[in-house]
Design a protein around this motif. Sequence first.
Motif, short mmCIF file in Angstrom:
data_model
loop_
_atom_site.label_atom_id
_atom_site.label_comp_id
_atom_site.label_asym_id
_atom_site.label_seq_id
_atom_site.Cartn_x
_atom_site.Cartn_y
_atom_site.Cartn_z
N ASP A 294 -2.30 -15.87 -23.87
CA ASP A 294 -1.17 -16.80 -23.77
C ASP A 294 -0.77 -17.35 -25.13
O ASP A 294 0.40 -17.68 -25.36
N CYS A 295 -1.76 -17.50 -26.03
CA CYS A 295 -1.46 -17.97 -27.39
C CYS A 295 -2.51 -17.41 -28.34
O CYS A 295 -3.70 -17.41 -28.03
N ILE A 296 -2.05 -16.91 -29.47
CA ILE A 296 -2.95 -16.35 -30.48
C ILE A 296 -2.84 -17.21 -31.74
O ILE A 296 -1.74 -17.43 -32.25
N TYR A 297 -3.98 -17.71 -32.23
CA TYR A 297 -4.03 -18.48 -33.46
C TYR A 297 -4.53 -17.58 -34.60
O TYR A 297 -5.57 -16.92 -34.45
N VAL A 298 -3.82 -17.55 -35.69
CA VAL A 298 -4.21 -16.76 -36.86
C VAL A 298 -4.83 -17.70 -37.89
O VAL A 298 -4.19 -18.69 -38.30
N LEU A 299 -6.07 -17.41 -38.30
CA LEU A 299 -6.76 -18.25 -39.27
C LEU A 299 -6.90 -17.51 -40.60
O LEU A 299 -7.22 -16.31 -40.61
N GLU B 273 4.01 -10.91 -29.12
CA GLU B 273 5.38 -10.53 -29.44
C GLU B 273 5.98 -11.47 -30.49
O GLU B 273 6.68 -11.01 -31.41
N GLU B 274 5.72 -12.76 -30.37
CA GLU B 274 6.26 -13.72 -31.33
C GLU B 274 5.68 -13.50 -32.73
O GLU B 274 6.41 -13.56 -33.74
N LEU B 275 4.39 -13.23 -32.82
CA LEU B 275 3.75 -13.04 -34.12
C LEU B 275 4.20 -11.74 -34.77
O LEU B 275 4.28 -11.64 -36.00
N MET B 276 4.49 -10.72 -33.96
CA MET B 276 4.91 -9.44 -34.52
C MET B 276 6.32 -9.49 -35.07
O MET B 276 6.76 -8.59 -35.81
#
Length: 582
Positions: free
Chosen positions: A541-546, A558-561
């Motif tokens: 549902d949500c991916i956090y990039v650290l 899709e949003e991050l891509m």
Amino acid sequence: MLLLDKTLLRLSKGLWGWIVAIVIVRFAQLIGVTLFAEVIGTFLGNLASPHPDTTKLAAAASAAAAASLLTLVTRLAQGELQYRTTASARVHLREVIFDKVLALDVGGIEKIGPVSAITSSADAVEQMQTYYSLYLPSLIFSVIAPVYLFFHLAPMSLSIAVLLLVVSVVLLPLNNLFRHQIEALRRRYWVSVEDMTAYFLDSVRGLTSIKLFDRDADRSQTLQSKARRLSADINEFMRINFSSHFVNEALMYLAITIALVIVCFDLAAARINVGSGLTILLLAYGYFASIRQLMDATHDALTAVSAATKVEDIFAVDTSRAYNPQAPTDPEAYDGIRLEHVSFSYPESKNRMALNNVSLRVPRGKTIALVGLSGCGKSTVAALLARFIDPTAGNLYIDGQNYLSLTPEELRYHVAMVPQTVSLFTGSIRENLQIAAPNANDEKLYEALDEAALGDWVRSLPDKLDTAVGDAGSRLSGGQRQKMGIARVLLSQAKYLIFDESTSSVDEASEQEIWHCIRKLSRTRTLVIISHRLSTIRWADCIYVLEHGCVTARGTHEELMQHEGLYQQLVAEQAKLEGAAA
């Protein structure tokens, strides 16, 4: 000789009843020995007189028999009490040390190392237990016995009584001259023990690799050198102990020789009779028996003090955790987990922040994924959520409650984790699952196994749930061990589940099964997933990039891509690698 160690004394709680009982029995034994010496001395003196009184023979024989019986009974009682003290000390020490090791949590274990934990709760206990059954009773008795004998000797020869008492008083502090050498040696000795133990354990664990690369001869030579170093440290202990014995024995025999000379002069001057002279010599020879027994116990005490040094290192680790039942609740009353401006740095690298001002949310019923390069802080977030560590700054909330208002144990009723490598314990499948739910029946166990895609396999086994998993789960494949970990977490009924690289060490088929299981769980549980395989967490549902301990992007796959950044770069690189492998 005075080896009073603060750690050993602090651990003696609950053992002093046994220690005092041993001292009392030994004092009763001393009374019997003293009575026997006085009876025999008087009897022989009577026989040596020109007109022996034969009417006293029966009384002397009865008194000698009574004294001998008292000595025999007290010796037997002493042996029984020492055995029971040793047994009680062994149980007590292991309970205290093991409780402390368990309280260390993950961060504390990393500080001291697993080898230290093993040697402290196993080898150290074996060395420390005799401190309570032998050394402490001997030390107390070595103070009481000379005073008691002084008052028995003083009426017969005050000069000899004073001489022997002074020598016995001088012996104890005199041996402290060796103490500075002991202090230097005890840490070196224990470092040698741990070094050899760790090297041996590593060799056993990596035996396959050692054989494959034909390095067993080199490994054996190194192990021999470490064993020789340990042997040298032990021999140094023995040398100091022998030196202590030599000084003690020389002074004791010098005092006895002087006592003999004084008795001879007193007999020649008719100041004492033959019976008194013999009694004095018998008591003088036995005067230092308590000191000798203390000397014999000193070597055991040396190893006990050395072992206690390592145990003290464990006790020195701070296991206290911040706890404030009145901590302010989440002002947003968020239904889920919320990290607000959280920072964290490990003690060994305070200049580098593992997490820096991180804020993220884990909504109830949703799946959150954490991605990033190695060392970016993903596993640190997982450790914070499971409360293996506490933040350096910032706040964490769970369902509106401040983390500080919950103890780590209370928090883990709500949050459970499947780590990269699941730890299984020697025993059956049932016993390993019931760690999470001790009262779970077979129906509940199979229900959890079915959810983890392991139920059919367990039912096919001859012993089913009672099948032994082997040493640390050695009879199970990597995938089966991970599935066991998932089933165990499911039995805990925790609302929030963390999967920290849970499929990184399994084969492709097992990985697919585990991810299928995780996808099913996402329908009923709240998940936090850390995975190196980005293709498996696209549905989150949500991916956090650290990056470098900071959250640099968040959103769906899709949003991050749609934006250039680390996530898009990682996905592209992984796609190339998977394509090349295919």
